[in-house]
Scaffold this motif. Structure first.
Motif, PDB file in Angstrom:
ATOM      1  N   LEU A   1      15.952  -6.113 -10.795  1.00 25.58           N
ATOM      2  CA  LEU A   1      15.702  -5.665 -12.162  1.00 25.58           C
ATOM      3  C   LEU A   1      14.886  -4.378 -12.178  1.00 25.58           C
ATOM      4  CD1 LEU A   1      14.926  -9.035 -13.999  1.00 25.58           C
ATOM      5  CD2 LEU A   1      16.903  -7.540 -14.372  1.00 25.58           C
ATOM      6  N   MET A   2      13.891  -4.303 -11.308  1.00 23.16           N
ATOM      7  CA  MET A   2      13.082  -3.090 -11.218  1.00 23.16           C
ATOM      8  C   MET A   2      13.921  -1.904 -10.762  1.00 23.16           C
ATOM      9  SD  MET A   2       9.497  -4.604  -9.655  1.00 23.16           S
ATOM     10  CE  MET A   2       8.655  -3.005  -9.628  1.00 23.16           C
ATOM     11  N   PHE A   3      14.812  -2.154  -9.795  1.00 25.33           N
ATOM     12  CA  PHE A   3      15.699  -1.093  -9.310  1.00 25.33           C
ATOM     13  C   PHE A   3      16.611  -0.596 -10.424  1.00 25.33           C
ATOM     14  CE2 PHE A   3      19.707   0.412  -7.559  1.00 25.33           C
ATOM     15  CZ  PHE A   3      19.278   1.348  -6.633  1.00 25.33           C
ATOM     16  N   ILE A   4      17.240  -1.518 -11.145  1.00 26.28           N
ATOM     17  CA  ILE A   4      18.132  -1.145 -12.257  1.00 26.28           C
ATOM     18  C   ILE A   4      17.365  -0.363 -13.325  1.00 26.28           C
ATOM     19  CG2 ILE A   4      19.494  -2.074 -14.184  1.00 26.28           C
ATOM     20  CD1 ILE A   4      20.218  -4.435 -12.273  1.00 26.28           C
ATOM     21  N   SER A   5      16.134  -0.783 -13.584  1.00 25.24           N
ATOM     22  CA  SER A   5      15.320  -0.133 -14.615  1.00 25.24           C
ATOM     23  C   SER A   5      14.952   1.295 -14.239  1.00 25.24           C
ATOM     24  CB  SER A   5      14.048  -0.954 -14.879  1.00 25.24           C
ATOM     25  OG  SER A   5      14.370  -2.217 -15.395  1.00 25.24           O
ATOM     26  N   ILE A   6      14.514   1.505 -12.997  1.00 22.07           N
ATOM     27  CA  ILE A   6      14.124   2.866 -12.609  1.00 22.07           C
ATOM     28  C   ILE A   6      15.346   3.769 -12.451  1.00 22.07           C
ATOM     29  CG2 ILE A   6      11.927   2.160 -11.591  1.00 22.07           C
ATOM     30  CD1 ILE A   6      13.209   2.420  -8.812  1.00 22.07           C
ATOM     31  N   LEU A   7      16.487   3.171 -12.074  1.00 22.64           N
ATOM     32  CA  LEU A   7      17.724   3.950 -12.006  1.00 22.64           C
ATOM     33  C   LEU A   7      18.129   4.405 -13.408  1.00 22.64           C
ATOM     34  CD1 LEU A   7      20.144   5.040 -10.391  1.00 22.64           C
ATOM     35  CD2 LEU A   7      21.240   2.813 -10.696  1.00 22.64           C
ATOM     36  N   SER A   8      18.095   3.492 -14.362  1.00 18.50           N
ATOM     37  CA  SER A   8      18.397   3.820 -15.767  1.00 18.50           C
ATOM     38  C   SER A   8      17.419   4.854 -16.293  1.00 18.50           C
ATOM     39  CB  SER A   8      18.335   2.554 -16.629  1.00 18.50           C
ATOM     40  OG  SER A   8      19.230   1.577 -16.172  1.00 18.50           O
ATOM     41  N   PHE A   9      16.169   4.674 -15.929  1.00 15.98           N
ATOM     42  CA  PHE A   9      15.090   5.587 -16.331  1.00 15.98           C
ATOM     43  C   PHE A   9      15.421   7.026 -15.922  1.00 15.98           C
ATOM     44  CE2 PHE A   9      10.600   7.124 -15.810  1.00 15.98           C
ATOM     45  CZ  PHE A   9      10.159   6.848 -17.101  1.00 15.98           C
ATOM     46  N   GLY A  10      15.763   7.203 -14.665  1.00 21.84           N
ATOM     47  CA  GLY A  10      16.087   8.535 -14.153  1.00 21.84           C
ATOM     48  C   GLY A  10      17.348   9.112 -14.773  1.00 21.84           C
TER      49      GLY A  10
ATOM     50  N   LEU B   1       2.534  -1.549  -7.511  1.00 27.60           N
ATOM     51  CA  LEU B   1       2.120  -1.297  -6.127  1.00 27.60           C
ATOM     52  C   LEU B   1       0.606  -1.138  -6.039  1.00 27.60           C
ATOM     53  CD1 LEU B   1       2.618  -0.721  -3.138  1.00 27.60           C
ATOM     54  CD2 LEU B   1       3.061   1.680  -3.752  1.00 27.60           C
ATOM     55  N   CYS B   2       0.029  -0.405  -6.986  1.00 27.87           N
ATOM     56  CA  CYS B   2      -1.431  -0.215  -6.995  1.00 27.87           C
ATOM     57  C   CYS B   2      -2.147  -1.544  -7.201  1.00 27.87           C
ATOM     58  CB  CYS B   2      -1.828   0.778  -8.090  1.00 27.87           C
ATOM     59  SG  CYS B   2      -1.335   2.481  -7.751  1.00 27.87           S
ATOM     60  N   LEU B   3      -1.599  -2.400  -8.057  1.00 24.28           N
ATOM     61  CA  LEU B   3      -2.175  -3.728  -8.269  1.00 24.28           C
ATOM     62  C   LEU B   3      -2.110  -4.561  -6.990  1.00 24.28           C
ATOM     63  CD1 LEU B   3      -0.777  -4.686 -11.800  1.00 24.28           C
ATOM     64  CD2 LEU B   3      -3.199  -4.479 -11.186  1.00 24.28           C
ATOM     65  N   ARG B   4      -0.973  -4.487  -6.306  1.00 24.27           N
ATOM     66  CA  ARG B   4      -0.796  -5.241  -5.069  1.00 24.27           C
ATOM     67  C   ARG B   4      -1.762  -4.757  -3.986  1.00 24.27           C
ATOM     68  NH1 ARG B   4      -0.382  -9.882  -2.921  1.00 24.27           N
ATOM     69  NH2 ARG B   4       0.645  -9.931  -0.887  1.00 24.27           N
ATOM     70  N   MET B   5      -1.926  -3.450  -3.873  1.00 21.61           N
ATOM     71  CA  MET B   5      -2.843  -2.890  -2.883  1.00 21.61           C
ATOM     72  C   MET B   5      -4.288  -3.267  -3.199  1.00 21.61           C
ATOM     73  SD  MET B   5      -1.103   0.846  -2.213  1.00 21.61           S
ATOM     74  CE  MET B   5      -2.288   1.357  -0.975  1.00 21.61           C
ATOM     75  N   ALA B   6      -4.605  -3.316  -4.489  1.00 16.63           N
ATOM     76  CA  ALA B   6      -5.951  -3.730  -4.907  1.00 16.63           C
ATOM     77  C   ALA B   6      -6.210  -5.185  -4.525  1.00 16.63           C
ATOM     78  CB  ALA B   6      -6.115  -3.543  -6.409  1.00 16.63           C
TER      79      ALA B   6
ATOM     80  N   LEU C   1       8.546   1.398  -5.211  1.00 18.68           N
ATOM     81  CA  LEU C   1       9.153   0.067  -5.247  1.00 18.68           C
ATOM     82  C   LEU C   1       9.318  -0.489  -3.838  1.00 18.68           C
ATOM     83  CD1 LEU C   1      10.521  -2.320  -6.621  1.00 18.68           C
ATOM     84  CD2 LEU C   1      12.642  -0.976  -6.734  1.00 18.68           C
ATOM     85  N   ILE C   2       9.776   0.344  -2.916  1.00 17.42           N
ATOM     86  CA  ILE C   2       9.939  -0.090  -1.521  1.00 17.42           C
ATOM     87  C   ILE C   2       8.582  -0.479  -0.934  1.00 17.42           C
ATOM     88  CG2 ILE C   2      10.546   0.694   0.810  1.00 17.42           C
ATOM     89  CD1 ILE C   2      12.759   2.408  -0.528  1.00 17.42           C
TER      90      ILE C   2
END
Length: 203
Positions: A75-84, A137-142, A58-59
């Motif tokens: 939202l992405m941060f909250i989601s991955i925090l909840s995920f873990g 991130l992979c999409l952005r790098m592409a 994410l960073i």
């Protein structure tokens, strides 16, 4: 707002599915194998390690974005925090005393968990509200380079496999790249694609 809530709930469902694949103890997907190996090496809980790994992606994505969408990042941060947190809760609390000895049942448990996680992921991708950090991130790098999304995604998987095996061999840890990894390789992408397509048709 409805799609945001749906996405977060689907993150939770996906986390439950991953917890089941971990509990099955027949090997896991490459990214989860890396997190599991680091968890065994450091004694950090698997869900916490999954959050840390996702946070790194994410960073990376935030750094590569020209337009800083703080709401999306939050939202992405909250989601991955909840995920873990959900992975930790189900793996160590709900399934903590649950042991399956029969190998075929463990394989079945792994397949069910993969279907659950893959199905939820497919719908999350179709909603396109809170993407997973690795994929975005992979999409952005592409977008920024001449390489494709799939090349970057395969690099993530390859790195995860190498790191998982290396830690297992260097520190005499359990090998997490096993038959479950192979099942996940053939099953997971198909489930994600199928549910993503189906949900788009339904919606």
């Amino acid at each position: 707002m409805k799609k945001v809530i749906q996405s977060i709930l689907l993150y939770i469902i996906s986390a439950i599915g991953i917890s089941l694949t971990l509990k099955a103890d027949v090997g896991v997907s490459s990214f989860n194998a890396m997190n599991l190996s680091i968890s065994e090496w450091t004694s950090i809980k698997v869900g916490s390690m999954t959050f840390i790994a996702n946070l790194i992606f994410l960073i990376g994505y935030i750094c590569l974005c020209k337009k800083k969408d703080l709401r999306k990042f939050a939202l992405m941060f909250i989601s991955i925090l909840s995920f873990g947190m959900v992975i930790n809760f189900f793996l160590y609390t709900i399934f903590g005393t649950f042991h399956v000895e029969n190998y075929l049942i463990r394989i079945g448990l792994f397949i069910f968990g993969t279907i659950l996680a893959g199905g939820a992921t497919g719908i999350i991708l179709s909603l396109n509200i809170i993407p997973f950090p690795i994929e975005i991130l992979c999409l952005r790098m592409a977008d920024l380079t001449k390489h494709s999304f799939s090349q970057y995604r395969y690099c993530v998987d390859l790195f995860s496999i190498i790191l998982s095996i290396s830690l297992s061999l260097l520190y005499n840890l359990p090998i997490n790249i096993r038959e479950g990894t192979l099942i996940s390789f053939f099953l997971l992408s198909g489930i994600i694609s199928y549910t993503q397509l189906k949900f788009k048709v339904i919606s």
